[in-house]
Write a protein that holds these residues in place. Structure first.
Motif, mmCIF file in Angstrom:
data_model
loop_
_atom_site.group_PDB
_atom_site.id
_atom_site.type_symbol
_atom_site.label_atom_id
_atom_site.label_comp_id
_atom_site.label_asym_id
_atom_site.label_seq_id
_atom_site.Cartn_x
_atom_site.Cartn_y
_atom_site.Cartn_z
ATOM 1 N N ALA A 56 0.813 -1.213 0.000
ATOM 2 C CA ALA A 56 0.000 0.000 0.000
ATOM 3 C C ALA A 56 0.852 1.271 0.000
ATOM 4 C CB ALA A 56 -0.927 0.006 1.212
ATOM 5 N N LEU A 57 2.087 1.177 0.441
ATOM 6 C CA LEU A 57 2.950 2.362 0.530
ATOM 7 C C LEU A 57 3.112 3.097 -0.806
ATOM 8 C CD1 LEU A 57 4.636 4.093 2.452
ATOM 9 C CD2 LEU A 57 6.562 2.577 1.999
ATOM 10 N N PRO A 58 3.387 2.410 -1.912
ATOM 11 C CA PRO A 58 3.484 3.137 -3.183
ATOM 12 C C PRO A 58 2.163 3.798 -3.587
ATOM 13 C CG PRO A 58 4.472 0.972 -3.402
ATOM 14 C CD PRO A 58 3.790 1.010 -2.068
ATOM 15 N N LEU A 59 1.050 3.179 -3.238
ATOM 16 C CA LEU A 59 -0.250 3.770 -3.561
ATOM 17 C C LEU A 59 -0.489 5.043 -2.766
ATOM 18 C CD1 LEU A 59 -2.449 0.538 -3.667
ATOM 19 C CD2 LEU A 59 -1.503 1.821 -5.596
ATOM 20 N N VAL A 60 -0.077 5.036 -1.512
ATOM 21 C CA VAL A 60 -0.197 6.228 -0.671
ATOM 22 C C VAL A 60 0.641 7.360 -1.267
ATOM 23 C CG1 VAL A 60 0.337 7.179 1.610
ATOM 24 C CG2 VAL A 60 -0.748 4.944 1.419
ATOM 25 N N SER A 61 1.851 7.038 -1.694
ATOM 26 C CA SER A 61 2.715 8.048 -2.314
ATOM 27 C C SER A 61 2.129 8.559 -3.618
ATOM 28 C CB SER A 61 4.106 7.471 -2.583
ATOM 29 O OG SER A 61 4.785 7.237 -1.379
ATOM 30 N N LEU A 62 1.640 7.649 -4.442
ATOM 31 C CA LEU A 62 1.092 8.014 -5.744
ATOM 32 C C LEU A 62 -0.099 8.954 -5.618
ATOM 33 C CD1 LEU A 62 1.494 7.412 -8.758
ATOM 34 C CD2 LEU A 62 -0.141 5.543 -8.512
ATOM 35 N N ARG A 63 -0.884 8.755 -4.590
ATOM 36 C CA ARG A 63 -2.088 9.573 -4.394
ATOM 37 C C ARG A 63 -1.846 10.772 -3.481
ATOM 38 N NH1 ARG A 63 -5.374 4.063 -3.852
ATOM 39 N NH2 ARG A 63 -5.502 3.631 -6.068
ATOM 40 N N GLY A 64 -0.616 10.933 -3.014
ATOM 41 C CA GLY A 64 -0.290 12.065 -2.160
ATOM 42 C C GLY A 64 -1.024 12.044 -0.834
ATOM 43 N N TRP A 136 11.205 -0.020 -3.699
ATOM 44 C CA TRP A 136 11.715 0.506 -4.966
ATOM 45 C C TRP A 136 10.569 1.036 -5.830
ATOM 46 C CZ3 TRP A 136 15.310 -4.283 -5.513
ATOM 47 C CH2 TRP A 136 16.472 -4.063 -4.766
ATOM 48 N N GLY A 137 9.418 0.390 -5.747
ATOM 49 C CA GLY A 137 8.242 0.921 -6.444
ATOM 50 C C GLY A 137 7.866 2.287 -5.914
ATOM 51 N N CYS A 138 7.968 2.452 -4.612
ATOM 52 C CA CYS A 138 7.695 3.747 -3.992
ATOM 53 C C CYS A 138 8.718 4.786 -4.454
ATOM 54 C CB CYS A 138 7.711 3.595 -2.474
ATOM 55 S SG CYS A 138 6.735 4.814 -1.617
ATOM 56 N N ALA A 139 9.969 4.382 -4.587
ATOM 57 C CA ALA A 139 11.006 5.291 -5.091
ATOM 58 C C ALA A 139 10.673 5.731 -6.516
ATOM 59 C CB ALA A 139 12.371 4.614 -5.046
ATOM 60 N N LEU A 140 10.201 4.797 -7.347
ATOM 61 C CA LEU A 140 9.807 5.156 -8.715
ATOM 62 C C LEU A 140 8.650 6.148 -8.725
ATOM 63 C CD1 LEU A 140 10.056 1.737 -10.585
ATOM 64 C CD2 LEU A 140 11.516 3.753 -10.860
ATOM 65 N N VAL A 141 7.710 5.960 -7.817
ATOM 66 C CA VAL A 141 6.586 6.908 -7.712
ATOM 67 C C VAL A 141 7.110 8.300 -7.405
ATOM 68 C CG1 VAL A 141 4.597 7.569 -6.293
ATOM 69 C CG2 VAL A 141 4.837 5.206 -7.095
ATOM 70 N N HIS A 142 8.001 8.409 -6.425
ATOM 71 C CA HIS A 142 8.532 9.722 -6.043
ATOM 72 C C HIS A 142 9.428 10.305 -7.132
ATOM 73 C CE1 HIS A 142 6.911 10.345 -2.034
ATOM 74 N NE2 HIS A 142 6.991 9.032 -1.891
ATOM 75 N N LEU A 143 10.093 9.440 -7.880
ATOM 76 C CA LEU A 143 10.880 9.917 -9.016
ATOM 77 C C LEU A 143 9.952 10.535 -10.062
ATOM 78 C CD1 LEU A 143 13.749 10.083 -10.184
ATOM 79 C CD2 LEU A 143 13.300 7.886 -11.308
ATOM 80 N N GLY A 144 8.831 9.896 -10.305
ATOM 81 C CA GLY A 144 7.844 10.459 -11.221
ATOM 82 C C GLY A 144 7.263 11.757 -10.701
ATOM 83 N N LEU A 145 6.992 11.816 -9.414
ATOM 84 C CA LEU A 145 6.443 13.035 -8.812
ATOM 85 C C LEU A 145 7.459 14.173 -8.852
ATOM 86 C CD1 LEU A 145 4.591 11.524 -5.712
ATOM 87 C CD2 LEU A 145 3.558 12.436 -7.816
ATOM 88 N N LEU A 146 8.732 13.828 -8.818
ATOM 89 C CA LEU A 146 9.792 14.831 -8.878
ATOM 90 C C LEU A 146 9.716 15.641 -10.175
ATOM 91 C CD1 LEU A 146 12.426 15.884 -7.504
ATOM 92 C CD2 LEU A 146 13.633 14.109 -8.760
#
Length: 165
Positions: A56-64, A136-146
């Motif tokens: 769920a962590l990457p989903l939380v990041s993706l949705r802010g 690492w999926g969460c890192a990719l999400v934040h890289l995209g958000l960057l």
């Protein structure tokens, strides 16, 4: 690209949570009706909870949906907020990549040593590897958000277009 990613994370988290619910239901029924708990139910619940949290962590990041502190946003200049947004996501990428790497190394160590859970003898390494992959999926999400334009909730639509600098 985000749709399959969201689907995988969501399905893993949902299935793990559903498994916890079913396991808890039958464990309680067993305790109440037969005075017998399911052996290793706590251990299995702990392992499934790892999947729920890390999937769920990457989903939380993706949705802010992380907890944010925005009390100063209304008084900070737009440029400062832009740099803050970029730095936060850059740091998040670094932290998630680093912790994921540490988890992967731990998974290798657990795999080499043959670490298993105490009651059910379930190998621990796959859960550690899953943690690393989701980090690492969460890192990719934040890289995209960057690289996403900064959207400021305090501004109007016209102001948000300018905030991309």
């Amino acid at each position: 690209m985000t749709r399959p990613f969201e689907l995988v994370c969501g399905v893993v988290a949902a299935l793990a949570l559903f498994a916890i619910m079913v396991l808890t239901f039958f464990d309680v029924i067993g305790r109440k009706l037969m005075s017998q708990s399911i052996p290793g139910s706590l251990e299995l619940t702990e392992m499934l909870m790892v999947l729920v949290i890390f999937a769920a962590l990457p989903l939380v990041s993706l949705r802010g949906e992380h907890v944010t502190f925005d009390s100063l946003d209304s008084v900070l200049p737009k440029t400062v907020r832009w740099f803050q947004f970029k730095i936060v996501h850059l740091l998040a990428v670094a932290v998630f990549v680093g912790v994921g790497w540490l988890m992967w190394k731990t998974g290798i160590k657990f795999s080499d040593q043959g670490d298993i859970s105490s009651q059910l003898a379930i190998p621990k390494a796959p859960f550690i590897y899953a943690m690393a992959v989701f980090l690492w999926g969460c890192a990719l999400v934040h890289l995209g958000l960057l690289f996403r334009p900064v959207i400021d909730s305090n501004d109007t639509a016209e102001d948000n277009e300018v905030s991309a600098l």
